[in-house]
Design an enzyme around this catalytic site. Structure first.
Site, PDB file in Angstrom:
ATOM      1  N   CYS A  51       0.819  -1.219   0.000  1.00 45.58           N
ATOM      2  CA  CYS A  51       0.000   0.000   0.000  1.00 45.58           C
ATOM      3  C   CYS A  51       0.847   1.261   0.000  1.00 45.58           C
ATOM      4  CB  CYS A  51      -1.011  -0.002   1.137  1.00 45.58           C
ATOM      5  SG  CYS A  51      -0.410  -0.696   2.640  1.00 45.58           S
ATOM      6  N   HIS A 100      18.717   1.088  -1.695  1.00 43.61           N
ATOM      7  CA  HIS A 100      17.265   1.256  -1.563  1.00 43.61           C
ATOM      8  C   HIS A 100      16.598  -0.069  -1.182  1.00 43.61           C
ATOM      9  CE1 HIS A 100      13.479   3.398  -2.345  1.00 43.61           C
ATOM     10  NE2 HIS A 100      13.029   2.209  -2.733  1.00 43.61           N
TER      11      HIS A 100
END
Lengths: 426, 273
Positions: A51, A100
């Site tokens: 989400c 990342h």
């Protein structure tokens, strides 16, 4: 050298409206990788969508081409024009992409730093990629490292410690008072999302019976059914104070529901067993002076917010340590990636075989004093020629890119087969 | 003998350092090392006491040096025993320094003068001394748990989730530990006192001679009896029980040291120096 490219957007770069437009359900993820893998520039691929983030992790030799293709793919798949989401995208390559991935898996890039779900979501996405065989030697290594880093971060820093939600902070406090919450009885007064969440947490900690009181008895019965508890009348609250240990209150009343005298009269009958009041209501339901009674603890919504804020600060402090662990892992990964370059591998392989042969020849010659200088030179020449001939085919094979496809696989195998990484790794 | 005394002292000191480091860093290895040190110290200490007993035929509680050393031994032993039953690691911050300080004091006192009366030999006297010392050590640990309880309760009541809140266990565990220590300590103390009374009757022909030490021990015993009674009858627990445990320990310390230093009586000989 293949390049690692990460393209995506997250809660910091894109508003929720955009994220929901671009999200992939798990079935869509499978379908999407099936389409995208056909893109000629993409060697390895994994995509994950939660989400708070949608990210494409790719290994490629043609970076710019692949980035364009991925953008076009997102636009086509979701029926949305590229300029509409282009600004929200970040594109990381090389070490930045590796960092990342490590940060995401360690929950350093999460909206709530340290939340534990993200690691499971990444693992899930990785298993999907392995089932579909879209991951290869580089992504496999990258993701395994990422899981390792995430585990280290979790065990070596306090990033996941301490509750960061109001209701869970209340439960954690309860544990500091009662030790275990197992079998502890709770009374829920009123209703409300946070209060109900707190009761659910209590049930998960194996709390005992749940009593529910409400101005409207019907509502009390409905909530009691949901928690498998017992509804009581509002007038029975004072009596219930003798049996329960934890009181969660969240009513819209403008006057206190429980007064100091009400509690004081019960303490002796409770044989001084501790009482813990969690007051989520505004205006407050529980007289704050109750906190001064012996073995009685009252936390109102502001107190709990204070606890949560302190815990968040604590997590941010711990995140600094976590970043160091990630930096370290990025350096290690870079070293491994460099080793997949052809030349160093060939040099290392040659050195190793040469060293072994030279050592053996030297040992043999030591015991053969009758040989003259000429004989010795001839034997040494023979050893060098043998090494060259043995290594000729493998060298050609590696230099020609393994004839087809992914050189990294063969380089990795060679390094493992001949144990060329003994010193640099582990 | 003196080397053993120094080694034991060093063990307790190392353990204290370990427990303090554990309090700050919260690393499991530190706690294990600290527990290892105090356990090794207690073992060596036992050897030392048994050797002294075998050497002289008197139980080594005959001057202040020996008494303090025995007190340290009792604290170390009862702490290690407690660790086996309840996992209250952080109590080491209290127990290890207590043992270390007692040992440091003991090693700075001369070991020469001892009370040499035949009255001070025999099984019952040894039993009397050991039971009382172990009981008092357990009560000392109860006071330690009480201090920790007050710290933790203050953190929760004042809503200041600082240094101690994170490091200390739940109030329930602290309270339960204090209570177990008091039950064990009180039982041992009672047994030791009864044996002492009977022994006094045997050697002096009277149970009670209003010796200051006897009087103060009686007062201390009554304090703990009151605490236990309240707990059993009305469920006294938490803050009040913790404060009482600390007050009781204060009375105990006075009975143990103060009486010998400021008042005189037939127990005074054992603390000569």
């Amino acid at each position: 050298m293949p390049d690692i490219v990460l393209l995506g957007l997250n809660h910091k770069t894109a508003p929720v409206e955009l994220r929901e437009c671009l999200a992939f359900s798990s079935d869509e993820t499978v379908a999407a990788s099936d389409i995208l893998r056909k893109e000629p520039g993409i060697r390895e691929l994994m995509l994950y969508s939660t989400c708070n983030r949608i990210e494409f992790l790719m290994v490629t030799d043609r970076r710019d081409e692949v980035v364009g293709a991925a953008k076009r793919f997102i636009a086509d798949f979701h029926g949305i024009a590229v300029p509409q989401f282009d600004r929200a995208l970040y594109i990381n390559t090389g070490d930045e992409a590796v960092r990342h991935v490590f940060r995401v898996a360690s929950s350093l890039d999460s909206m709530m730093v340290g939340e534990p779900q993200i690691l499971g979501q990444i693992k899930e996405a990785y298993f999907t990629a392995t089932r579909q065989k879209t991951s290869g030697v580089i992504l496999n290594r990258l993701l395994h490292r990422a899981f390792f880093v995430a585990k280290r971060v979790r065990t070596e820093t306090g990033i996941g410690d301490h509750a960061v939600s109001i209701s869970y902070a209340a439960i954690e406090l309860g544990r500091k008072i009662f030790g275990s919450l197992e079998g502890k009885k709770a009374l829920l007064i009123g209703a409300g999302e946070m209060a109900e969440l707190a009761v659910e947490h209590l049930l998960r900690q194996k709390a005992g019976e749940i009593l529910v009181a409400n101005r409207t008895f019907e509502n009390a019965v409905a909530l009691a059914d949901r928690f498998g508890g017992k509804a009581i009348a509002f007038e029975e609250i004072t009596g219930a104070l003798e049996q329960v240990d934890i009181i969660v209150s969240s009513t819209g009343s403008s006057k206190p529901i429980i007064t100091r005298d009400q509690v004081r009269g019960r303490i002796r009958r409770r044989r001084n067993r501790p009482l813990f009041f969690i007051d989520i209501a505004v205006p407050r339901d529980i007289d704050p002076r109750i906190n001064r009674l012996t073995n009685t603890y009252v936390y109102d919504i502001d107190d709990l917010k204070g606890v949560v804020e302190e815990n968040i600060e604590e997590r941010n402090r711990e995140a600094v340590k976590a970043e160091r662990i990630v930096d370290e892992a990025v350096v290690h990964f870079r070293r491994w990636l460099d080793s997949l370059d052809v030349t160093p591998t060939i040099v290392a392989l040659r050195e190793k075989v040469q060293r072994i042969a030279a050592a053996e020849i030297e040992k043999t010659l030591k015991g053969m004093g009758h040989l003259d200088e000429k004989d010795r030179r001839a034997i040494t020449r023979m050893q060098e020629a043998t090494v060259n001939k043995i290594l000729h085919d493998p060298t050609i094979f590696l230099k020609r890119n393994g004839c087809h496809g992914d050189n990294a696989v063969y380089l990795d195998v060679v390094r493992k087969l001949f144990r060329l990484d003994e010193r640099s790794e582990n | 003998m003196h080397y053993l005394l120094i080694t034991v002292t060093i063990c307790y000191l190392l353990s204290s350092a370990g427990y303090f480091a554990y309090l700050f860093v919260q690393h499991r290895t530190l706690y294990r090392v600290a527990l290892g040190c105090i356990a090794a110290g207690a073992l060596l200490h036992t050897v030392m006491i048994v050797a002294a007993f075998a050497g002289s035929g008197y139980f080594p509680a005959r001057n202040l040096q020996q008494t303090l050393s025995l007190a340290a031994w009792a604290v170390a032993c009862s702490f290690v025993a407690l660790q086996l039953r309840l996992q209250l690691k952080v109590l080491g911050v209290f127990a290890a320094p207590l043992a270390a300080v007692a040992m440091l004091a003991a090693s700075h006192l001369p070991g020469g003068a001892v009370a040499n009366e035949p009255v001070l030999r025999g099984f019952w006297l040894t039993f009397h001394v050991v039971a009382i010392f172990l009981g008092e050590a357990a009560l000392a640990l109860a006071a330690g748990a009480g201090v920790l309880y007050l710290l933790q309760e203050h953190a929760i009541k004042a809503k200041k989730m600082g240094f101690f809140f994170k490091r200390l266990p739940s109030l329930d565990l602290l309270d339960a530990t204090g209570y177990s220590c008091i039950v064990a300590g009180f039982t041992l103390l009672t047994v030791g006192l009864v044996v002492g009374l009977v022994y006094a009757k045997m050697v002096w022909g009277r149970f009670w001679s209003w010796d200051p030490k006897e009087v103060w021990t009686g007062i201390t015993w009554l304090l703990y009896a009151a605490l236990l009674h309240e707990r059993l009858v009305v469920g006294w627990r938490g803050r009040r029980a913790a404060i009482m445990a600390i007050v009781g320990f204060g009375a105990l310390l006075f009975t143990f040291l103060g009486v010998n230093l400021f008042l005189s009586g037939h127990h005074g000989d054992f603390t000569k120096w």
